[in-house]
Design an enzyme around this catalytic site. Structure first.
Site, PDB file in Angstrom:
ATOM      1  N   HIS A  17      47.525  -1.445  -3.869  1.00 43.94           N
ATOM      2  CA  HIS A  17      46.529  -2.107  -4.349  1.00 43.94           C
ATOM      3  C   HIS A  17      45.363  -2.421  -3.693  1.00 43.94           C
ATOM      4  O   HIS A  17      45.499  -3.309  -2.734  1.00 43.94           O
ATOM      5  CB  HIS A  17      46.812  -3.473  -5.281  1.00 43.94           C
ATOM      6  CG  HIS A  17      45.907  -4.081  -5.857  1.00 43.94           C
ATOM      7  ND1 HIS A  17      46.149  -5.098  -7.031  1.00 43.94           N
ATOM      8  CD2 HIS A  17      44.579  -4.017  -5.818  1.00 43.94           C
ATOM      9  CE1 HIS A  17      45.072  -5.418  -7.415  1.00 43.94           C
ATOM     10  NE2 HIS A  17      43.899  -5.014  -6.841  1.00 43.94           N
ATOM     11  N   HIS A 197      44.397  -3.858 -13.741  1.00 44.59           N
ATOM     12  CA  HIS A 197      44.129  -5.039 -13.446  1.00 44.59           C
ATOM     13  C   HIS A 197      44.666  -5.943 -14.719  1.00 44.59           C
ATOM     14  O   HIS A 197      43.807  -5.709 -15.600  1.00 44.59           O
ATOM     15  CB  HIS A 197      42.733  -5.646 -12.764  1.00 44.59           C
ATOM     16  CG  HIS A 197      42.740  -5.157 -11.496  1.00 44.59           C
ATOM     17  ND1 HIS A 197      42.805  -3.907 -10.992  1.00 44.59           N
ATOM     18  CD2 HIS A 197      42.306  -5.734 -10.383  1.00 44.59           C
ATOM     19  CE1 HIS A 197      42.429  -3.702  -9.936  1.00 44.59           C
ATOM     20  NE2 HIS A 197      42.146  -4.834  -9.220  1.00 44.59           N
ATOM     21  N   GLU A 200      44.978 -11.533 -13.462  1.00 43.54           N
ATOM     22  CA  GLU A 200      44.336 -12.082 -12.354  1.00 43.54           C
ATOM     23  C   GLU A 200      43.694 -13.268 -12.914  1.00 43.54           C
ATOM     24  O   GLU A 200      44.195 -14.472 -12.299  1.00 43.54           O
ATOM     25  CB  GLU A 200      43.433 -11.060 -11.745  1.00 43.54           C
ATOM     26  CG  GLU A 200      42.935 -11.615 -10.331  1.00 43.54           C
ATOM     27  CD  GLU A 200      41.829 -10.462  -9.509  1.00 43.54           C
ATOM     28  OE1 GLU A 200      41.379  -9.713 -10.459  1.00 43.54           O
ATOM     29  OE2 GLU A 200      41.492 -10.665  -8.556  1.00 43.54           O
ATOM     30  N   ASP A 278      44.015  -5.781  -1.777  1.00 36.04           N
ATOM     31  CA  ASP A 278      43.101  -5.757  -2.749  1.00 36.04           C
ATOM     32  C   ASP A 278      41.524  -5.098  -1.897  1.00 36.04           C
ATOM     33  O   ASP A 278      41.395  -4.170  -2.179  1.00 36.04           O
ATOM     34  CB  ASP A 278      42.985  -7.170  -3.118  1.00 36.04           C
ATOM     35  CG  ASP A 278      42.512  -7.072  -4.732  1.00 36.04           C
ATOM     36  OD1 ASP A 278      42.113  -5.892  -5.050  1.00 36.04           O
ATOM     37  OD2 ASP A 278      42.300  -8.238  -5.147  1.00 36.04           O
ATOM     38  N   ASP A 279      41.034  -6.250  -1.222  1.00 35.01           N
ATOM     39  CA  ASP A 279      39.666  -6.097  -0.854  1.00 35.01           C
ATOM     40  C   ASP A 279      39.770  -6.517   0.858  1.00 35.01           C
ATOM     41  O   ASP A 279      39.194  -7.947   0.983  1.00 35.01           O
ATOM     42  CB  ASP A 279      38.672  -6.724  -1.499  1.00 35.01           C
ATOM     43  CG  ASP A 279      38.422  -6.218  -2.926  1.00 35.01           C
ATOM     44  OD1 ASP A 279      38.037  -4.820  -3.230  1.00 35.01           O
ATOM     45  OD2 ASP A 279      39.026  -6.741  -3.847  1.00 35.01           O
TER      46      ASP A 279
END
Ligand code: ADE
Ligand code: ZN
Length: 337
Positions: A17, A197, A200, A278-279
């Site tokens: 991810h 997703h 979340e 993720d980021d």
């Protein structure tokens, strides 16, 4: 016995991810802005980092989409992905499944070909340089229409054999999985794997919708599934992989502190949880930082960490022989500790 840091980076692991646009570090953002003559809303790298204080997913997405404006050519996407691969390799990542958001770029007039060719050339270079394999997950932006997602799937046609899966990201609340039932069915019919997703910020019903309507192979995040006991039992029984992102959860206020993070509860409930970044440029750490942070905050054992790494390998879209080879290396590494 090695120290915990060395143990964590030494664990062979997959990252499942990771939004490649979310690995754009402010330094590279400035370099690409200069290369492409793009004006930024910030006058320094420090000012960019200072802006990374988010109170929810949308706060982050607004800044993330603005940052992506510096990405214009195949060379930019190549440089972005190489920077990620170099860091991932240093973290013990042996395989990475990269999400990319074509609509973020095609909506600005950047051809799909520039995006994907830049990523593909970096993927080949990462394998040559680090032995790190990778594949692509083309993610649809859920705040846009299903028709727009269909147009993106059509645009990807010439590269479909280079794309492993489709995904669903961006603003979750108000955009349930059912909105994308048709395009996910089309992607499935084209032989692609499916991820989304879910849970979340969205309710447990969005996780159920991703399973029942989209028929996903993995759930990205899934945190809010914990609110529904029957859903937890279903997820555990099916063995579906959850790609959990602890530092993301902290920065986007999905949890108040990492001490509240449910990663060990997920394992205890029999969920196939994995750890991902993720980021990473926006959330303060790459994948090994995520392992370290939850290990410290939740007191995870080496066995827990090895379980999480094993889940990442077995939850990947690699062929069974490659998974078996990586798991054998993981077992040998743990045994030698
Ligand atoms: N796009 C990039 N990161 C995301 C996240 N954590 N949730 C939804 N969409 C995203
Ligand atoms: Zn994500």
């Amino acid at each position: 016995m090695t120290d915990l840091d060395t143990f964590i980076t030494g664990l062979p692991k997959a990252e499942l991810h990771l939004h490649i646009e979310g690995s754009l570090e402010p330094e590279l953002m400035f370099a690409l802005a200069q290369r492409n003559g793009v004006a930024l809303a910030y006058d320094s790298v420090e000012a960019v980092r200072a802006a990374y204080a988010f109170s929810n997913l949308q706060d982050f997405l607004d800044i993330y989409y603005a940052g992506a404006a510096v990405l214009q050519t195949a060379a930019d996407f190549h440089d972005l992905a190489m920077a990620y691969f170099d860091r991932a390799a240093a973290d013990g990542v042996v395989h990475a499944e990269l999400m990319f958001d074509p609509q973020t770029h095609t909506a600005r007039g950047i051809p799909f070909s520039e995006v994907i060719e830049g990523l593909l050339s970096a993927m080949a270079e990462a394998e040559a340089r680090h032995g790190l394999t990778s594949c692509l997950i083309m993610s649809f932006l859920r705040h846009l229409s299903e028709a727009d997602a269909f147009a993106t799937l059509a645009e990807a046609g010439p590269w479909l054999h280079r794309i492993t899966a489709v995904g669903l990201d961006s603003s979750e609340l108000g955009h349930p999985p059912e909105k994308f039932a048709g395009v996910f069915a089309a992607a499935r019919a084209a032989g692609l794997k499916l991820v989304a997703h879910a849970g979340e910020e969205g309710p447990p019903a969005y996780v159920t919708g991703a399973l029942d309507t989209l028929q996903v192979d993995r759930i990205d995040h899934g945190n809010r599934a914990l609110e529904d006991t029957a859903l937890v039992e279903r997820l555990a029984a099916s063995g579906i992989t959850l790609t959990v992102c602890p530092l993301s959860n902290l920065k986007l206020c999905v949890v108040d502190t990492l001490a509240d993070h449910p990663i060990d509860r997920m394992l205890a409930l029999g969920l196939k949880a994995t750890i991902n970044s993720d980021d990473p440029a926006y959330f303060g750490g790459y994948v090994a930082d995520n392992y370290r942070a939850v290990a410290a905050a939740r007191g995870l054992s080496r066995a827990d960490l090895a379980r999480l790494a094993r889940n990442s390998l077995t939850g990947s879209f690699l062929p069974p022989e490659a998974i078996a080879a990586h798991c054998a290396r993981l077992d040998a590494f743990v045994l030698a500790e």
